[in-house]
Scaffold this active site. Structure first.
Site, short mmCIF file in Angstrom:
data_model
loop_
_atom_site.label_atom_id
_atom_site.label_comp_id
_atom_site.label_asym_id
_atom_site.label_seq_id
_atom_site.Cartn_x
_atom_site.Cartn_y
_atom_site.Cartn_z
N GLU A 41 9.79 49.84 -30.36
CA GLU A 41 11.02 50.62 -30.51
C GLU A 41 10.63 51.89 -31.25
O GLU A 41 10.25 51.85 -32.42
CB GLU A 41 12.06 49.83 -31.29
CG GLU A 41 13.39 50.56 -31.46
CD GLU A 41 14.39 49.80 -32.31
OE1 GLU A 41 15.48 50.35 -32.56
OE2 GLU A 41 14.07 48.68 -32.76
N ASP A 91 20.59 53.35 -40.26
CA ASP A 91 19.29 53.15 -40.88
C ASP A 91 19.37 53.13 -42.39
O ASP A 91 20.08 53.94 -43.01
CB ASP A 91 18.31 54.24 -40.44
CG ASP A 91 18.03 54.19 -38.95
OD1 ASP A 91 18.01 53.07 -38.41
OD2 ASP A 91 17.85 55.26 -38.34
N TYR A 129 20.88 43.85 -28.49
CA TYR A 129 20.44 43.98 -29.87
C TYR A 129 21.49 43.32 -30.75
O TYR A 129 22.61 43.78 -30.85
CB TYR A 129 20.29 45.46 -30.22
CG TYR A 129 19.51 45.76 -31.48
CD1 TYR A 129 19.84 45.18 -32.70
CD2 TYR A 129 18.45 46.67 -31.45
CE1 TYR A 129 19.13 45.46 -33.84
CE2 TYR A 129 17.73 46.97 -32.60
CZ TYR A 129 18.07 46.38 -33.80
OH TYR A 129 17.38 46.67 -34.94
#
Length: 263
Positions: A47, A58, A173
Site C-alpha cells: 500500500e 492518518d 479495508y
C-alpha cells in the site's frame, strides 16, 4: 486485479500481509529499495501512500512521513513514477495507491486511472471516498481493471456494510478500531464480533488495518480475515534507523516477523 486476486488466493492457508509505505519517505529512490525489501521479506501487497497535506485518517507517524515527502516535492505524478520504477526492478507484487480525494480529483480521474494502469499499479485505496459517492471511480476502475477499495468501520450499519463490501474491487479495508492509524498495544475489544459481521456481509476478501503492529496481533487475527495491513509500526522502525542500510534491515526484520505470524 489478477495480481490482487492471486495475493489473497491462499488466505485460507495463511493471512495475506499488506505493508504500507509512504511514497518519497525517506526519499523517492529509497522508497523503491524499501518496497523491494518488504516484498522480499514476505509482503503480499504494498500500500503506497501518495502524500497529502490533510490526511484525515492518518495518525502522527504517517503524518510525519507525509510531511517530509511533501517538503521534498513528492506529488501524485511522482508517486506514479515511483510505481513504474518498482516495476522496472522486476517486482510483480500488487501495489495499491493510497491517497485522498482532493489530489486525485485534481489530477483528473480518467488520466489518474490510465496513468496508474500504465505505471503498473493495481488499484486505489481512498479513505475519504464513500462507496455511495464512487460511481465515477468505479467506472474508471472497471475500464482499466484496477481495484477500488472501500472502508468498513465498527459503527457501519448492516446495510452500509453490504453495499461497501459489494462495491469494493480487490478487497474490503476493515478498520480494526475507530480513530486514526497508529501503533496500539492491543486489539480493540469486540473486534471478533465486528469481524464476524463484516465476513457475513462480504464475499470479497477482507483485510484489517489501523493498529495492527505486532506479530501477536497478526496471529490473533489468523483465520478471521484474509489479510492484515501494517503501516505505522513499519514506518516507526524505518524512522528510527539512521542509514539506508539500517532502514532496509529494519523493514526486512519486521515484515519477516509479521509474515511468520500470518502462517
Amino acid at each position: 486485479m489478477r495480481r490482487l486476486e492471486h495475493a489473497f488466493a491462499d488466505s485460507q492457508r495463511e493471512t495475506a500481509l499488506v505493508a504500507y509505505l509512504t511514497a518519497g519517505y525517506p526519499s523517492l529512490d529509497e522508497t523503491v529499495d524499501l518496497v523491494d525489501a518488504a516484498c522480499a521479506a514476505g509482503a503480499d501487497v504494498i500500500e503506497l501512500g501518495a502524500p497529502f497535506s490533510d490526511p484525515l485518517g492518518d495518525g502522527p507517524v504517517i503524518q510525519a512521513t507525509t510531511q517530509q515527502a511533501l517538503r521534498a516535492g513528492v506529488t501524485v505524478a511522482a508517486t506514479l513514477d515511483l510505481v513504474a520504477k518498482v516495476r522496472a526492478t522486476g517486482n510483480d507484487v500488487p501495489i495499491m495507491l493510497m491517497g485522498y480525494c482532493n489530489p486525485f480529483l485534481r489530477y483528473g480521474l480518467p488520466k489518474l486511472f490510465a496513468d496508474a494502469a500504465s505505471a503498473g499499479a493495481d488499484g486505489f485505496i481512498v479513505p475519504d471516498l464513500p462507496a455511495t459517492e464512487s460511481t465515477d471511480w468505479l467506472v474508471e476502475a472497471e475500464r482499466h481493471n484496477l481495484g477500488q477499495v472501500f472502508f468498513a468501520a465498527p459503527g457501519s450499519s448492516p446495510e452500509r456494510l453490504r453495499r461497501t463490501a459489494r462495491q469494493s474491487r480487490g478487497f474490503l479495508y476493515c478498520l480494526a478500531d475507530n480513530g486514526v492509524t497508529g501503533v496500539r498495544d492491543r486489539l480493540a475489544d469486540g473486534l471478533d464480533a465486528y469481524l464476524a459481521r463484516v465476513r457475513a456481509a462480504a464475499t470479497t476478501p477482507v483485510a484489517v488495518g489501523f493498529g495492527i503492529s505486532r506479530p501477536e496481533h497478526v496471529a490473533a487475527l489468523r483465520g478471521k480475515v484474509d489479510g492484515v495491513i501494517v503501516g505505522s509500526a513499519l514506518l516507526k522502525r524505518i524512522g528510527a534507523a539512521t542509514t539506508a542500510q539500517q532502514r532496509i534491515a529494519e523493514t526486512t526484520a519486521l515484515i519477516s516477523e509479521l509474515k511468520e505470524a500470518c502462517r
